[in-house]
Design an enzyme around this catalytic site. Structure first.
Site, PDB file in Angstrom:
ATOM      1  N   SER A 135       0.849  -1.187   0.000  1.00 19.92           N
ATOM      2  CA  SER A 135       0.000   0.000   0.000  1.00 19.92           C
ATOM      3  C   SER A 135       0.885   1.237   0.000  1.00 19.92           C
ATOM      4  CB  SER A 135      -0.939  -0.020   1.212  1.00 19.92           C
ATOM      5  OG  SER A 135      -1.929   0.972   1.087  1.00 19.92           O
ATOM      6  N   ASN A 136       0.375   2.379   0.424  1.00 19.32           N
ATOM      7  CA  ASN A 136       1.172   3.606   0.509  1.00 19.32           C
ATOM      8  C   ASN A 136       0.631   4.468   1.642  1.00 19.32           C
ATOM      9  OD1 ASN A 136      -0.896   5.507  -0.586  1.00 19.32           O
ATOM     10  ND2 ASN A 136      -0.726   4.115  -2.325  1.00 19.32           N
ATOM     11  N   ALA A 137       1.254   5.613   1.858  1.00 18.00           N
ATOM     12  CA  ALA A 137       0.967   6.423   3.054  1.00 18.00           C
ATOM     13  C   ALA A 137      -0.193   7.405   2.878  1.00 18.00           C
ATOM     14  CB  ALA A 137       2.223   7.203   3.450  1.00 18.00           C
ATOM     15  N   SER A 138      -0.962   7.292   1.801  1.00 26.01           N
ATOM     16  CA  SER A 138      -2.081   8.227   1.605  1.00 26.01           C
ATOM     17  C   SER A 138      -3.043   8.147   2.793  1.00 26.01           C
ATOM     18  CB  SER A 138      -2.812   7.875   0.305  1.00 26.01           C
ATOM     19  OG  SER A 138      -3.988   8.645   0.197  1.00 26.01           O
ATOM     20  N   ALA A 147      -4.689   7.489  -4.064  1.00 26.93           N
ATOM     21  CA  ALA A 147      -3.369   6.975  -4.438  1.00 26.93           C
ATOM     22  C   ALA A 147      -3.497   5.451  -4.548  1.00 26.93           C
ATOM     23  CB  ALA A 147      -2.335   7.370  -3.390  1.00 26.93           C
TER      24      ALA A 147
END
Ligand code: C5P
Length: 206
Positions: free
Chosen positions: A22-25, A89
């Site tokens: 995943s990502n930090a959004s 994102a």
């Protein structure tokens, strides 16, 4: 007044039942845009990945976990909307093989093979009717303006918002709103709430 679709937050791509990419959004920019659009009198449908923030109560919120799920919800909702803002994102890569059971820890390395995931705003750009508009976001670590313009054209956006590279997960943002002719129509630095008001104003000017 318009009915506005907002994709927001990250998506997850699982490699086994427990672990994911995943990502930090944080969903904060999507939340701020939903609030600004509602304040301006619009109806808002948010399709959000897993986030810990709460969207405004007046927004309709549809939960999605994977990029594929976010795409399916967006494709279903877009025909009933006047426009879409892609501030999500989505995770761009997905493990080609998803293990049915938790992958066992070993002493050795684990190699993952990743494939790409569908591009949600590109799909909406292809569906877009004459009366509809779409706005994208770009977060670039190099050649910001040129990359943003290339995305605007490829994804058929009417406007693209170039974000500061450190915007993800932050309370503040520096934005540069670029239109289809490549002109910067608005630059703003400050809270995501105020940046969102500026973006909604520029969409109204479209
Ligand atoms: O190419 P890049 O991911 O930087 O493009 C950013 C824009 O495309 C954002 O508006 C984002 O919401 C959208 N996007 C999407 N689906 C993806 C990847 C990005 O809708 N799989």
């Amino acid at each position: 007044m318009a009915r506005i679709l907002i994709t927001s937050g990250p998506t997850r791509q699982y490699l086994d039942p427990i672990r994911f990419l995943s990502n930090a959004s944080s969903g904060r920019m999507g939340c701020a845009l939903a609030a600004a659009a509602l304040d301006a009198g619009h109806e808002v449908v948010v399709i959000s990945g897993p986030v810990s923030i709460s969207y405004p109560a007046a927004a309709e919120v549809i939960a999605a976990v994977t990029t594929q799920e976010m795409l399916a919800a967006a494709v279903e909702q877009f025909p009933s909307c006047d426009g879409a803002i892609g501030v999500a994102a989505p995770c761009d890569f997905a493990p080609l093989v998803v293990a049915g059971e938790k992958i066992k820890k070993t002493d050795g390395n684990l190699t993952l093979e990743l494939g790409d995931t569908p591009d949600i705003m590109m799909a909406l750009g292809k569906m877009k009717q004459e009366h509809q508009w779409s706005v994208g976001f770009a977060l670039e670590t190099e050649n910001g303006r040129a990359n943003a313009l290339e995305k605007l054209r490829r994804k058929q956006f009417d406007l693209i918002v170039l974000n500061a590279a450190d915007a993800m997960g932050s309370e503040v943002n520096s934005i540069n709103v670029i239109d289809g002719s490549g002109e910067s129509v608005r630059k703003f630095s400050g809270s995501k709430a105020d940046a969102a008001v500026a973006i909604i104003e520029e969409i109204a000017n479209l």
